[in-house]
Write an enzyme that holds these catalytic residues in place. Structure first.
Site, PDB file in Angstrom:
ATOM      1  N   HIS A  61      -0.096  -4.163   3.134  1.00  0.00           N
ATOM      2  CA  HIS A  61      -0.063  -5.006   4.214  1.00  0.00           C
ATOM      3  C   HIS A  61      -1.729  -5.412   4.463  1.00  0.00           C
ATOM      4  O   HIS A  61      -2.375  -5.002   3.943  1.00  0.00           O
ATOM      5  CB  HIS A  61       0.516  -4.721   5.635  1.00  0.00           C
ATOM      6  CG  HIS A  61       0.102  -3.555   6.003  1.00  0.00           C
ATOM      7  ND1 HIS A  61      -0.106  -2.161   5.510  1.00  0.00           N
ATOM      8  CD2 HIS A  61      -0.547  -3.338   7.524  1.00  0.00           C
ATOM      9  CE1 HIS A  61      -0.741  -1.347   6.283  1.00  0.00           C
ATOM     10  NE2 HIS A  61      -1.031  -1.941   7.551  1.00  0.00           N
TER      11      HIS A  61
ATOM     12  N   ASP B 237      -7.614  -1.927   7.983  1.00  0.00           N
ATOM     13  CA  ASP B 237      -8.086  -0.585   7.344  1.00  0.00           C
ATOM     14  C   ASP B 237      -7.206  -0.317   5.925  1.00  0.00           C
ATOM     15  O   ASP B 237      -7.659   0.735   4.986  1.00  0.00           O
ATOM     16  CB  ASP B 237      -7.646   0.600   8.231  1.00  0.00           C
ATOM     17  CG  ASP B 237      -6.128   0.577   8.764  1.00  0.00           C
ATOM     18  OD1 ASP B 237      -5.515  -0.615   8.907  1.00  0.00           O
ATOM     19  OD2 ASP B 237      -5.604   1.610   9.053  1.00  0.00           O
TER      20      ASP B 237
END
Length: 295
Positions: free
Chosen positions: A61, A65
């Site tokens: 996704h 991060d």
């Protein structure tokens, strides 16, 4: 050769000892980089992973991060003179973010963008399944083709040896002896990669039969309410995926910075992981691929 190199194990916030996400899977001729978070290029140097080895990049996704390291990695590949095609896989809803990140990289790489929006195969031996997170997310499974394992006693009884074994494997029959008479089905080895998600059907599908299962373990079982709120897994839930899928080795990662000792999370996972070997990953770990998932 098959090997997993851990480049980073932190979740939202990196720590002094844990970089943002990054995982490099050596899978025979493929080099697959999963979720390159910020700082991945530097971690690759520390781990001895050459950018030229990357053939695919897979994003679960587009939370930062898991992808903010992408421009640096792509730029390094251009700097190193990578000429082979590189395939970038990501959820279709992240198209704008991915194209923005790619636009920041040095041009010159033979980069192919492959957005996906449904479950199923996305390349030879690679499939995705939807996860349950705050934005669209997918986990990945890499599988080698099924094969057959010869039974030495049956080969001997049939009088087959030496080059004839290879001929039988190629042709499927040698005289009156069929391949299935002297061998048994051998399932292909499986690698599964599950990041930010709550428990969901897709996660269980990915974990099924995994020899090496990498999954987030953001929260302790004691913080299950936070896991529910942010749609992440607890350590015990990660273990339950391994048990349900009869995984061989469970690798925990994506740890919240609130935990100084992730050994406690590994202990919680072991309580629910069945027969799986549980490993709490550290940055720069190198994990050889297990030969076979436990039955």
């Amino acid at each position: 050769m098959r090997e997993l190199v851990i480049l980073g194990t932190a979740s939202q916030v990196p720590t002094r000892s844990r970089n943002h996400n990054g995982y490099f899977l050596r899978w025979e001729r493929e080099g697959i980089l999963f979720d390159p978070g910020e700082g991945t290029q530097r971690q690759m140097i520390h781990a001895g992973v050459s950018a030229s080895r990357i053939t695919r990049i897979c994003l679960t996704h587009v939370h930062g991060d898991h992808c903010f390291g992408l421009p640096g990695v792509l730029s390094r590949m251009v700097l190193d003179g990578v000429e082979h095609p590189v395939h970038l896989h990501y959820p279709v809803s992240g198209e704008e973010v991915v194209r923005s990140l790619v636009s920041l990289a040095t041009p010159g790489l033979d980069l192919h963008l492959h957005p996906h929006g449904v479950e199923g195969p996305i390349a030879a031996g690679i499939e995705v399944q939807p996860l349950r997170h705050r934005i669209e997310a997918y986990g990945y499974r890499v599988t080698e083709p099924d094969g057959r394992s010869f039974l030495p006693d049956r080969l001997a009884a049939a009088g087959i040896g030496g080059p004839d074994v290879g001929r039988l494997q190629r042709e499927g029959r040698l005289g009156d002896v069929r391949l299935e008479d002297v061998s048994v089905h051998r399932p292909g080895r499986r690698f599964a990669f599950i990041m930010d998600t709550a428990l969901c059907d897709g996660a269980f599908v990915l974990a099924d039969g995994a020899d090496l299962l990498v999954t987030e373990s953001t929260f302790s079982d004691d913080d299950a309410a936070l896991a529910d709120q942010y749609l992440h897994l607890t350590a015990g839930q990660a273990g339950s995926l391994a048990r349900a899928g009869r995984a061989g080795t469970l690798v925990l990662t994506h740890f919240s910075s609130r935990y100084d000792d992730v050994g406690e999370l590994a202990a919680q996972a072991r309580l629910s992981a069945g027969r799986a070997t549980v490993v709490a990953a550290s940055d720069l770990d190198r994990l050889p691929f297990p030969r076979r998932a436990r039955g």
